[in-house]
Design a protein around this motif. Structure first.
Motif, PDB file in Angstrom:
ATOM      1  N   LEU A   1       0.824  -1.211   0.000  1.00  0.00           N
ATOM      2  CA  LEU A   1       0.000   0.000   0.000  1.00  0.00           C
ATOM      3  C   LEU A   1       0.855   1.257   0.000  1.00  0.00           C
ATOM      4  O   LEU A   1       0.582   2.216  -0.728  1.00  0.00           O
ATOM      5  CB  LEU A   1      -0.928   0.001   1.221  1.00  0.00           C
ATOM      6  CG  LEU A   1      -2.302  -0.623   1.016  1.00  0.00           C
ATOM      7  CD1 LEU A   1      -3.044  -0.735   2.332  1.00  0.00           C
ATOM      8  CD2 LEU A   1      -3.124   0.181   0.018  1.00  0.00           C
ATOM      9  N   TYR A   2       1.907   1.249   0.821  1.00  0.00           N
ATOM     10  CA  TYR A   2       2.781   2.430   0.886  1.00  0.00           C
ATOM     11  C   TYR A   2       3.466   2.671  -0.462  1.00  0.00           C
ATOM     12  O   TYR A   2       3.579   3.813  -0.911  1.00  0.00           O
ATOM     13  CB  TYR A   2       3.824   2.273   1.999  1.00  0.00           C
ATOM     14  CG  TYR A   2       4.653   3.528   2.191  1.00  0.00           C
ATOM     15  CD1 TYR A   2       4.205   4.563   3.008  1.00  0.00           C
ATOM     16  CD2 TYR A   2       5.875   3.694   1.534  1.00  0.00           C
ATOM     17  CE1 TYR A   2       4.946   5.723   3.179  1.00  0.00           C
ATOM     18  CE2 TYR A   2       6.616   4.853   1.688  1.00  0.00           C
ATOM     19  CZ  TYR A   2       6.147   5.859   2.505  1.00  0.00           C
ATOM     20  OH  TYR A   2       6.891   7.029   2.660  1.00  0.00           O
ATOM     21  N   ASN A   3       3.902   1.588  -1.109  1.00  0.00           N
ATOM     22  CA  ASN A   3       4.557   1.727  -2.414  1.00  0.00           C
ATOM     23  C   ASN A   3       3.594   2.281  -3.464  1.00  0.00           C
ATOM     24  O   ASN A   3       3.973   3.096  -4.316  1.00  0.00           O
ATOM     25  CB  ASN A   3       5.126   0.379  -2.872  1.00  0.00           C
ATOM     26  CG  ASN A   3       6.321  -0.053  -2.039  1.00  0.00           C
ATOM     27  OD1 ASN A   3       6.976   0.776  -1.405  1.00  0.00           O
ATOM     28  ND2 ASN A   3       6.592  -1.343  -2.013  1.00  0.00           N
TER      29      ASN A   3
ATOM     30  N   PHE B   1       8.548   1.593  11.633  1.00  0.00           N
ATOM     31  CA  PHE B   1       8.265   1.617  13.076  1.00  0.00           C
ATOM     32  C   PHE B   1       7.008   0.791  13.377  1.00  0.00           C
ATOM     33  O   PHE B   1       6.991  -0.027  14.291  1.00  0.00           O
ATOM     34  CB  PHE B   1       8.086   3.061  13.543  1.00  0.00           C
ATOM     35  CG  PHE B   1       7.504   3.195  14.927  1.00  0.00           C
ATOM     36  CD1 PHE B   1       8.276   2.951  16.054  1.00  0.00           C
ATOM     37  CD2 PHE B   1       6.167   3.556  15.097  1.00  0.00           C
ATOM     38  CE1 PHE B   1       7.728   3.059  17.332  1.00  0.00           C
ATOM     39  CE2 PHE B   1       5.613   3.670  16.369  1.00  0.00           C
ATOM     40  CZ  PHE B   1       6.396   3.422  17.494  1.00  0.00           C
ATOM     41  N   LEU B   2       5.955   0.999  12.582  1.00  0.00           N
ATOM     42  CA  LEU B   2       4.694   0.288  12.822  1.00  0.00           C
ATOM     43  C   LEU B   2       4.827  -1.208  12.572  1.00  0.00           C
ATOM     44  O   LEU B   2       4.253  -2.026  13.293  1.00  0.00           O
ATOM     45  CB  LEU B   2       3.584   0.874  11.943  1.00  0.00           C
ATOM     46  CG  LEU B   2       3.125   2.297  12.302  1.00  0.00           C
ATOM     47  CD1 LEU B   2       2.174   2.842  11.248  1.00  0.00           C
ATOM     48  CD2 LEU B   2       2.477   2.346  13.681  1.00  0.00           C
TER      49      LEU B   2
ATOM     50  N   GLY C   1      13.569   8.127  15.743  1.00  0.00           N
ATOM     51  CA  GLY C   1      14.008   9.198  14.846  1.00  0.00           C
ATOM     52  C   GLY C   1      12.917   9.738  13.944  1.00  0.00           C
ATOM     53  O   GLY C   1      13.199  10.389  12.936  1.00  0.00           O
ATOM     54  N   ILE C   2      11.639   9.465  14.281  1.00  0.00           N
ATOM     55  CA  ILE C   2      10.525   9.981  13.478  1.00  0.00           C
ATOM     56  C   ILE C   2      10.223  11.422  13.899  1.00  0.00           C
ATOM     57  O   ILE C   2       9.882  11.681  15.055  1.00  0.00           O
ATOM     58  CB  ILE C   2       9.253   9.117  13.655  1.00  0.00           C
ATOM     59  CG1 ILE C   2       9.541   7.670  13.233  1.00  0.00           C
ATOM     60  CG2 ILE C   2       8.083   9.699  12.860  1.00  0.00           C
ATOM     61  CD1 ILE C   2       8.442   6.689  13.618  1.00  0.00           C
TER      62      ILE C   2
ATOM     63  N   LYS D   1       5.320  13.905   8.124  1.00  0.00           N
ATOM     64  CA  LYS D   1       5.374  14.366   6.729  1.00  0.00           C
ATOM     65  C   LYS D   1       6.598  13.825   5.993  1.00  0.00           C
ATOM     66  O   LYS D   1       7.631  13.537   6.594  1.00  0.00           O
ATOM     67  CB  LYS D   1       5.410  15.903   6.688  1.00  0.00           C
ATOM     68  CG  LYS D   1       4.180  16.556   7.287  1.00  0.00           C
ATOM     69  CD  LYS D   1       4.298  18.063   7.353  1.00  0.00           C
ATOM     70  CE  LYS D   1       3.969  18.704   6.032  1.00  0.00           C
ATOM     71  NZ  LYS D   1       3.862  20.176   6.149  1.00  0.00           N
ATOM     72  N   GLY D   2       6.447  13.726   4.673  1.00  0.00           N
ATOM     73  CA  GLY D   2       7.582  13.416   3.793  1.00  0.00           C
ATOM     74  C   GLY D   2       8.223  12.069   4.066  1.00  0.00           C
ATOM     75  O   GLY D   2       7.551  11.063   4.315  1.00  0.00           O
ATOM     76  N   THR D   3       9.568  12.045   4.045  1.00  0.00           N
ATOM     77  CA  THR D   3      10.311  10.784   4.201  1.00  0.00           C
ATOM     78  C   THR D   3      10.118  10.171   5.585  1.00  0.00           C
ATOM     79  O   THR D   3      10.341   8.968   5.757  1.00  0.00           O
ATOM     80  CB  THR D   3      11.816  11.013   3.964  1.00  0.00           C
ATOM     81  OG1 THR D   3      12.265  12.070   4.818  1.00  0.00           O
ATOM     82  CG2 THR D   3      12.092  11.375   2.517  1.00  0.00           C
ATOM     83  N   ASN D   4       9.680  10.977   6.559  1.00  0.00           N
ATOM     84  CA  ASN D   4       9.425  10.434   7.893  1.00  0.00           C
ATOM     85  C   ASN D   4       8.286   9.414   7.876  1.00  0.00           C
ATOM     86  O   ASN D   4       8.188   8.582   8.778  1.00  0.00           O
ATOM     87  CB  ASN D   4       9.099  11.561   8.882  1.00  0.00           C
ATOM     88  CG  ASN D   4      10.356  12.281   9.341  1.00  0.00           C
ATOM     89  OD1 ASN D   4      11.106  11.781  10.169  1.00  0.00           O
ATOM     90  ND2 ASN D   4      10.587  13.463   8.789  1.00  0.00           N
ATOM     91  N   THR D   5       7.422   9.477   6.849  1.00  0.00           N
ATOM     92  CA  THR D   5       6.327   8.506   6.767  1.00  0.00           C
ATOM     93  C   THR D   5       6.858   7.100   6.482  1.00  0.00           C
ATOM     94  O   THR D   5       6.259   6.109   6.907  1.00  0.00           O
ATOM     95  CB  THR D   5       5.295   8.900   5.680  1.00  0.00           C
ATOM     96  OG1 THR D   5       5.954   9.009   4.410  1.00  0.00           O
ATOM     97  CG2 THR D   5       4.609  10.213   6.017  1.00  0.00           C
ATOM     98  N   PHE D   6       7.989   7.018   5.769  1.00  0.00           N
ATOM     99  CA  PHE D   6       8.600   5.707   5.514  1.00  0.00           C
ATOM    100  C   PHE D   6       9.195   5.147   6.807  1.00  0.00           C
ATOM    101  O   PHE D   6       9.097   3.950   7.085  1.00  0.00           O
ATOM    102  CB  PHE D   6       9.675   5.807   4.433  1.00  0.00           C
ATOM    103  CG  PHE D   6      10.318   4.487   4.098  1.00  0.00           C
ATOM    104  CD1 PHE D   6       9.590   3.495   3.457  1.00  0.00           C
ATOM    105  CD2 PHE D   6      11.638   4.223   4.442  1.00  0.00           C
ATOM    106  CE1 PHE D   6      10.167   2.255   3.161  1.00  0.00           C
ATOM    107  CE2 PHE D   6      12.228   2.995   4.145  1.00  0.00           C
ATOM    108  CZ  PHE D   6      11.480   2.018   3.503  1.00  0.00           C
TER     109      PHE D   6
END
Length: 401
Positions: free
Chosen positions: A104-106, A255-256, A157-158, A245-250
C-alpha cells in the motif's frame, strides 16, 4: 432520505454487479447527466452504484467484523481466533500483513493509491498521497496517541508535530496579555528542562529586575514533572493527533511493522493484525462491498402522512465513496436528498487543517473520479469535527458538522 424512491438501488442484475466491479478495477470514469428521468431503468446508474460501494480490506476473516477496531472487543469476544495461542500462526499473519502494508505504501508513493487507513485496536493511522489535503508531500496522521507512543516514535528518529497543540498555543499567545507570573508558569509547563549550566543565566534577568528573591527557582525535577503531566493530559484526546510528513512517513511504516504494541497481547483482539482499508487494490487485499438496503416509511407532515424513502449504507464508508454516492444521488433523486452520517469518532480529527496551501500533483492514475480527487485535494476546513448532516436542495449543498 428522499421524497423519491430508491428502487434503482435494489436487486442489481448479475450483469450490472459484474460491470460495477469491472468499472472499479479499471477505474472507469462515469459521468451521469444532471438528472435521470427513470433511474430504475438506468443501467449506467446501477453499475456506477455498485462501483461506488467497493473497498479493499486486509486481513479478511469473514466471521470477524474488522472495522472499527477501537472499542471492538465486545463484538469480537467469543468468536474463533485460532491464532491467539499459536505463536507461529501469529507470525505468519503479521508477515503477510507487513507485505500488504508495504504494498500500500509503495502504491501511495507511486501516486497509484490516494490514501489508506491502518486501524489498530488503540489508534488509527491515515496515510495520504502528496497533493491530498493540500500537502505537497506524503502525510500520515495518527490519532489518538499516548505519551508512550510519541516517545517511542521520537526514539526511532521519526520527526512529527502536534498540530492542535501548536494551534492552541499560538491562539493563547495571541489572545492573552502575558504578565510576568503567567509567563513563568507557562515556561514551566511547555519548555524542556534546562541544564544545570544555564540555570543561573536563565534567571539573571529576574535579578536585574530586582525580583529574583521573590520567585522560587524551580528545580529540574519539578519542571520535568509538570511537562510530563501536560503530555499525559492530552493522551487519548483529539489534541494528541500526530502529523508525520515526507520521508518520515517511511520511517513510520518501519516503526509500525516492528512496533510490539501494535497488536493486542491479551483480550479478544490478541494476535490479530491491524485492519488495512484502501480505495484501490493492493497485494493481499480482498475486495469487499458496503451493504446497501432501501426502506420505505410514512411520516406525518401537518395533517397527512407522506411517503419517505431512505437508503441505508453500512460498513467502512471511505471519503471517496461518500463523494461518489452524493454524485449518484444528485442525478437519481433530482437534486434533492438529505443524509445523516455516523462518523467513527476517533477519525473525525483527521479533518484538521495541516497549514498547507492547495497544491496540484498528478494523481490522475490513483483510481478516483477527477471530481472526487479535486474534493479530497482541498485543504480541510472542518477542524476536529466531521459532517454529520448533509442536505441537497435544488442541486445546492448545505451541511452541519
Amino acid at each position: 432520505m428522499s421524497s423519491k424512491p430508491f428502487t434503482w438501488a435494489e436487486h442489481l442484475k448479475a450483469q450490472e454487479e459484474a460491470q460495477g466491479f469491472a468499472q472499479h478495477c479499471r477505474a472507469t470514469e462515469t459521468n451521469l447527466p444532471q438528472s435521470i428521468q427513470e433511474p430504475k431503468l438506468s443501467t449506467e446508474l446501477r453499475c456506477a452504484f455498485q462501483q461506488s460501494l467497493v473497498y479493499w480490506l486486509h486481513p479478511s476473516l469473514p466471521w470477524l467484523q474488522l472495522f472499527p477496531r477501537i472499542g471492538a472487543d465486545r463484538k469480537i469476544v467469543g468468536k474463533a481466533s485460532p491464532w491467539s495461542q499459536d505463536e507461529a500462526l501469529q507470525q505468519a499473519l503479521m508477515s503477510d500483513w507487513s507485505v500488504s502494508f508495504t504494498s500500500l505504501y509503495n502504491l501511495l508513493k507511486a501516486q497509484l493509491c490516494p490514501y489508506f487507513y491502518v486501524c489498530t485496536y488503540q489508534f488509527t493511522v491515515l496515510f495520504r498521497a502528496a497533493s491530498l489535503a493540500g500537502s505537497d508531500v506524503i502525510t500520515a496522521v495518527v490519532s489518538p496517541t499516548t505519551r508512550g507512543l510519541r516517545e517511542a516514535m521520537r526514539s526511532e528518529g521519526i520527526q512529527f508535530s502536534l498540530p492542535l497543540v501548536e494551534e492552541s498555543r499560538t491562539r493563547k499567545q495571541k489572545n492573552s496579555e502575558v504578565n510576568l507570573e503567567t509567563e513563568v508558569a507557562k515556561s514551566l509547563e511547555v519548555e524542556p528542562a534546562p541544564s544545570d549550566d544555564d540555570d543561573d543565566e536563565s534567571f539573571s534577568w529576574l535579578e536585574e529586575m530586582g525580583v529574583k528573591d521573590k520567585v522560587k527557582k524551580p528545580d529540574a525535577i519539578s519542571i520535568k514533572l509538570r511537562k510530563e503531566k501536560h503530555e499525559v493530559q492530552m493522551d487519548h484526546k483529539p489534541e494528541s493527533l500526530v502529523l508525520v510528513k515526507g520521508t518520515n512517513t517511511f520511517t513510520l511504516l518501519n516503526f509500525l511493522i516492528n512496533c510490539k504494541s501494535l497488536v493486542a497481547v491479551a483480550g479478544p483482539q490478541a494476535g490479530l493484525p491491524p485492519t488495512l482499508l484502501s480505495p484501490v487494490a493492493f497485494r493481499g487485499g480482498t475486495m469487499q462491498t458496503l451493504k446497501a438496503r432501501s426502506l420505505n416509511a410514512k411520516a406525518r407532515v401537518h395533517l397527512a402522512y407522506e411517503d419517505i424513502f431512505s437508503l441505508e449504507i453500512v460498513g467502512p464508508i471511505l471519503p471517496h465513496s461518500l463523494h461518489s454516492l452524493t454524485m449518484l444521488l444528485k442525478a437519481a433523486q433530482g437534486g434533492a436528498f438529505s443524509a445523516i452520517l455516523y462518523t467513527h469518532e476517533p477519525t473525525a480529527v483527521f479533518n484538521t487543517n495541516l497549514d498547507a496551501e492547495a497544491v496540484c500533483k498528478d494523481l490522475s492514475t490513483c483510481g478516483l473520479h477527477p471530481k472526487t480527487l479535486d474534493q479530497l485535494s482541498q485543504c480541510p476546513t472542518l477542524g476536529k469535527s466531521s459532517i454529520r448532516f448533509l442536505e441537497m436542495k435544488d442541486y445546492a449543498y448545505t451541511w452541519k458538522s
